[in-house]
Design a protein around this motif. Structure first.
Motif, PDB file in Angstrom:
ATOM      1  N   VAL A 181       6.416  26.595  20.179  1.00 11.31           N
ATOM      2  CA  VAL A 181       5.348  28.108  20.120  1.00 11.31           C
ATOM      3  C   VAL A 181       3.977  27.437  20.253  1.00 11.31           C
ATOM      4  O   VAL A 181       3.700  26.316  20.349  1.00 11.31           O
ATOM      5  N   LEU A 182       3.027  28.005  21.696  1.00  9.00           N
ATOM      6  CA  LEU A 182       1.944  28.397  22.189  1.00  9.00           C
ATOM      7  C   LEU A 182       0.550  29.084  21.467  1.00  9.00           C
ATOM      8  O   LEU A 182       1.539  30.191  22.318  1.00  9.00           O
ATOM      9  N   VAL A 183      -0.010  28.504  21.281  1.00  3.89           N
ATOM     10  CA  VAL A 183      -0.974  29.205  20.268  1.00  3.89           C
ATOM     11  C   VAL A 183      -2.934  29.177  20.521  1.00  3.89           C
ATOM     12  O   VAL A 183      -2.568  27.661  21.333  1.00  3.89           O
ATOM     13  N   PHE A 184      -3.512  29.713  20.298  1.00  2.00           N
ATOM     14  CA  PHE A 184      -5.274  28.589  20.921  1.00  2.00           C
ATOM     15  C   PHE A 184      -5.571  28.560  19.193  1.00  2.00           C
ATOM     16  O   PHE A 184      -5.694  29.358  18.335  1.00  2.00           O
ATOM     17  N   SER A 185      -7.120  27.799  20.082  1.00  2.00           N
ATOM     18  CA  SER A 185      -8.122  27.602  18.490  1.00  2.00           C
ATOM     19  C   SER A 185      -8.278  29.448  17.989  1.00  2.00           C
ATOM     20  O   SER A 185      -8.579  30.097  18.653  1.00  2.00           O
ATOM     21  N   HIS A 186      -8.779  29.013  17.085  1.00  2.00           N
ATOM     22  CA  HIS A 186      -9.515  30.041  16.659  1.00  2.00           C
ATOM     23  C   HIS A 186      -8.725  31.762  15.726  1.00  2.00           C
ATOM     24  O   HIS A 186      -8.454  32.428  16.063  1.00  2.00           O
ATOM     25  N   GLY A 187      -7.483  31.136  16.282  1.00  5.22           N
ATOM     26  CA  GLY A 187      -6.438  32.493  16.207  1.00  5.22           C
ATOM     27  C   GLY A 187      -5.815  32.416  15.156  1.00  5.22           C
ATOM     28  O   GLY A 187      -6.195  31.170  14.166  1.00  5.22           O
ATOM     29  N   PHE A 188      -5.808  33.921  14.488  1.00  3.70           N
ATOM     30  CA  PHE A 188      -5.687  33.839  13.168  1.00  3.70           C
ATOM     31  C   PHE A 188      -3.878  34.302  13.060  1.00  3.70           C
ATOM     32  O   PHE A 188      -3.101  35.604  13.981  1.00  3.70           O
ATOM     33  N   HIS A 189      -2.950  34.503  12.784  1.00  3.80           N
ATOM     34  CA  HIS A 189      -1.487  35.450  12.961  1.00  3.80           C
ATOM     35  C   HIS A 189      -0.674  34.915  11.785  1.00  3.80           C
ATOM     36  O   HIS A 189       0.741  36.037  11.021  1.00  3.80           O
ATOM     37  N   GLY A 190      -1.172  34.914  10.343  1.00  4.98           N
ATOM     38  CA  GLY A 190      -0.958  35.524   8.890  1.00  4.98           C
ATOM     39  C   GLY A 190      -0.435  33.916   7.842  1.00  4.98           C
ATOM     40  O   GLY A 190      -0.839  33.299   8.469  1.00  4.98           O
ATOM     41  N   ARG A 191      -0.034  33.895   6.533  1.00  2.00           N
ATOM     42  CA  ARG A 191       0.148  33.461   6.002  1.00  2.00           C
ATOM     43  C   ARG A 191       1.108  32.586   5.206  1.00  2.00           C
ATOM     44  O   ARG A 191       1.409  32.442   4.828  1.00  2.00           O
ATOM     45  N   THR A 192       1.966  33.815   6.409  1.00  6.31           N
ATOM     46  CA  THR A 192       3.305  32.578   6.020  1.00  6.31           C
ATOM     47  C   THR A 192       3.775  31.254   6.504  1.00  6.31           C
ATOM     48  O   THR A 192       2.719  30.863   7.127  1.00  6.31           O
ATOM     49  N   GLN A 193       4.789  30.424   6.066  1.00  3.00           N
ATOM     50  CA  GLN A 193       4.740  29.075   6.803  1.00  3.00           C
ATOM     51  C   GLN A 193       4.811  28.843   7.706  1.00  3.00           C
ATOM     52  O   GLN A 193       3.999  28.253   8.907  1.00  3.00           O
ATOM     53  N   MET A 194       5.335  29.545   8.803  1.00  2.00           N
ATOM     54  CA  MET A 194       5.070  29.607  10.305  1.00  2.00           C
ATOM     55  C   MET A 194       3.929  30.282  11.038  1.00  2.00           C
ATOM     56  O   MET A 194       3.110  29.742  12.109  1.00  2.00           O
ATOM     57  N   THR A 195       3.333  31.793   9.951  1.00  2.00           N
ATOM     58  CA  THR A 195       2.408  32.214  10.752  1.00  2.00           C
ATOM     59  C   THR A 195       1.020  31.462  10.501  1.00  2.00           C
ATOM     60  O   THR A 195       0.022  31.263  11.237  1.00  2.00           O
ATOM     61  N   MET A 196       1.098  30.713   9.577  1.00  2.00           N
ATOM     62  CA  MET A 196      -0.011  29.489   8.795  1.00  2.00           C
ATOM     63  C   MET A 196      -0.547  28.387   9.996  1.00  2.00           C
ATOM     64  O   MET A 196      -0.717  28.025   9.902  1.00  2.00           O
ATOM     65  N   SER A 197       0.966  27.917  10.406  1.00  2.00           N
ATOM     66  CA  SER A 197       0.685  26.671  11.230  1.00  2.00           C
ATOM     67  C   SER A 197       0.177  27.369  12.262  1.00  2.00           C
ATOM     68  O   SER A 197      -0.244  26.385  13.401  1.00  2.00           O
ATOM     69  N   MET A 198       0.352  28.607  12.984  1.00  2.00           N
ATOM     70  CA  MET A 198       0.611  28.682  13.502  1.00  2.00           C
ATOM     71  C   MET A 198      -1.188  28.880  14.019  1.00  2.00           C
ATOM     72  O   MET A 198      -2.120  29.399  15.238  1.00  2.00           O
ATOM     73  N   THR A 199      -2.009  29.463  12.221  1.00  2.00           N
ATOM     74  CA  THR A 199      -2.725  29.879  12.306  1.00  2.00           C
ATOM     75  C   THR A 199      -4.272  28.411  12.693  1.00  2.00           C
ATOM     76  O   THR A 199      -3.036  27.855  12.467  1.00  2.00           O
ATOM     77  N   TYR A 200      -5.062  28.907  13.199  1.00  2.00           N
ATOM     78  CA  TYR A 200      -5.798  27.637  13.727  1.00  2.00           C
ATOM     79  C   TYR A 200      -7.057  27.254  12.206  1.00  2.00           C
ATOM     80  O   TYR A 200      -7.227  25.931  12.212  1.00  2.00           O
TER      81      TYR A 200
END
Ligand code: PLP
Length: 421
Positions: free
Chosen positions: A141-160
């Motif tokens: 999964v590719l994401v970006f700095s300053h990204g916010f995608h949520g607070r679950t385990q996966m989305t927290m990991s994606m969050t910056y």
């Protein structure tokens, strides 16, 4: 209704609730304003002490159609007298299909689309990732700095942002890679992953929690090209930018390229918990039966509210009004910039504008002044929230049908706060 403050802020009844809260509510669930709400209507929040506020936070962007909109209330009331929750996984109903069809027709994707519904933005992002993995048979999964995608385990990991979202909550999900936020250009130098292992790239067209930073058009085109080159699915996380906030129903309409999947939530159902993943049918059908879903996903009351939200968006021309609101905010902020060397700029799309607060001596983020501005405005009757990786952005998420008087008054309070705090 104009803002009217009658007590110290917070007032005595709010203070009493704060004291009760401290005994029964977990500390981790914070609240930005110490006032407790008794009633909400249009762009107003009225607290338990009778103070009337103008709401520039809009339930963190869930209230684009305004509080207690009669059409939304009507749809909710009608639905709760019919049935509340047979559960789509057990005994389905037409509302889910109607909403899936309507949103699938509205998202800016030319191919035929399908939808699946969930409860929160994080759940939508999680499911977009799951569907992408099924379709591509890859797991990156590719994401970006300053990204916010949520607070679950996966989305927290994606969050910056580390603090408060990730602090002490590791280890995080593997195979998540990050590029610099493409404010101007997409920087693909120094890739630390093999693009052929990436299932999806998830991008917010305007970084929300990260500080209201729009992606440049040029960078969005580069993202599309990069995804095409390596057969990576492009997911537009429009949880915060969707539903008219940026001047079009979906922000991606302004970038001249199409995403493969959209994640939607927040203003989708006028404040009821609902979220959606919408994407090309061939992609959406990749997950096996039972692989996605959930007990409450696509709850009928929320679906009824969401259909009413789409009617209101159209009838009240809210995306266009968002452009007008944004122009008023920008004009006013720019007119006081000379008096406030700590205003580093104002940026965003439509009514999603962020005011950057800096230390004029060194140009660094000034979180303390940002908090003072927030506090000053609250005491004068304007509820706002801040954002940004460095906590130095004042953001605007007001209802898009805010009246002229309320808008004028709130812009005046905001300007006074910026000048005096
Ligand atoms: C872009 C974006 N994605 C995902 C989320 C997570 O949404 P939720 O808080 O409903 O889980 C948010 C919430 O602010 C968001 O702004």
């Amino acid at each position: 209704m104009k803002a009217q403050i009658k007590t110290d802020i917070p007032g005595p009844k709010s203070l009493e609730l704060t004291s009760r809260r401290s005994k029964s509510v977990a500390n981790g669930h914070g609240s930005v304003c110490g006032v407790y709400i008794d009633k909400a209507e249009g762009s107003n929040l009225i607290d338990v002490d009778g103070n009337v506020f103008i709401d520039f936070a809009g339930g963190i962007g869930t209230m684009n159609v305004g509080h207690s909109h009669p059409q939304i209330l009507g749809a909710i009331k009608k639905q709760i007298t019919q049935f509340i929750h047979p559960c789509f996984t057990v005994a389905p109903y037409e509302l889910y299909i109607k909403l899936a069809k309507r949103l699938s027709d509205l998202v800016p994707i030319t191919d035929s689309c399908k939808a699946a519904f969930f409860n929160s933005g994080a759940e939508a992002v999680e499911n977009a990732v799951k569907i992408s993995k099924s379709y591509t048979r890859r797991n990156g999964v590719l994401v970006f700095s300053h990204g916010f995608h949520g607070r679950t385990q996966m989305t927290m990991s994606m969050t910056y942002k580390e603090d408060p979202y990730k602090k002490g909550f590791g280890p995080f999900v593997k195979n998540i890679y990050r590029l610099d936020f493409p404010e101007k250009k997409l920087d693909l130098s120094n890739l630390k992953f093999d693009p052929n292992t990436i299932a999806c790239l998830v991008i917010e067209p305007v970084a929300g929690e990260g500080g209201f930073i729009p992606v440049s058009k040029e960078a969005m085109v580069s993202i599309r090209k990069f995804c095409d080159k390596y057969s990576i699915l492009m997911v537009a996380d429009e949880v915060q930018t969707g539903f008219g906030r940026t001047g079009t129903l979906f922000a991606m309409e302004q970038f001249g390229v199409e995403a493969d999947i959209f994640t939607l939530a927040k203003s989708i159902a006028g404040g009821l918990p609902l979220s959606a993943v919408i994407g090309k049918s061939v992609i959406m059908d990749a997950a096996h039966v039972g692989g996605i879903g959930g007990t409450y996903g696509g709850n009928p009351v929320a679906c009824a509210a969401a259909l009413a939200v789409l009617d209101v968006m159209e009838e009240e021309n809210l995306p266009e009004r968002s452009l007008f609101i944004g122009s008023i905010i920008c004009k006013n902020i720019n007119s006081i910039k000379d008096q406030c060397p700590w205003i580093g700029g104002v940026r965003g799309l439509g009514a999603m504008q962020g005011i950057v607060i800096i230390n004029p001596n060194n140009g660094e983020a000034d979180k303390e002044r940002t908090s003072r501005i927030h506090r000053y405005a609250l005491e004068k009757g304007l509820i706002m929230i801040t954002a940004g990786t460095y906590g130095n952005i004042i953001r605007t998420l007001m209802p898009l049908n805010i009246g002229k008087d309320e808008l004028n008054q709130s812009v005046k309070i905001l300007s006074d706060a910026l000048i005096n705090a």
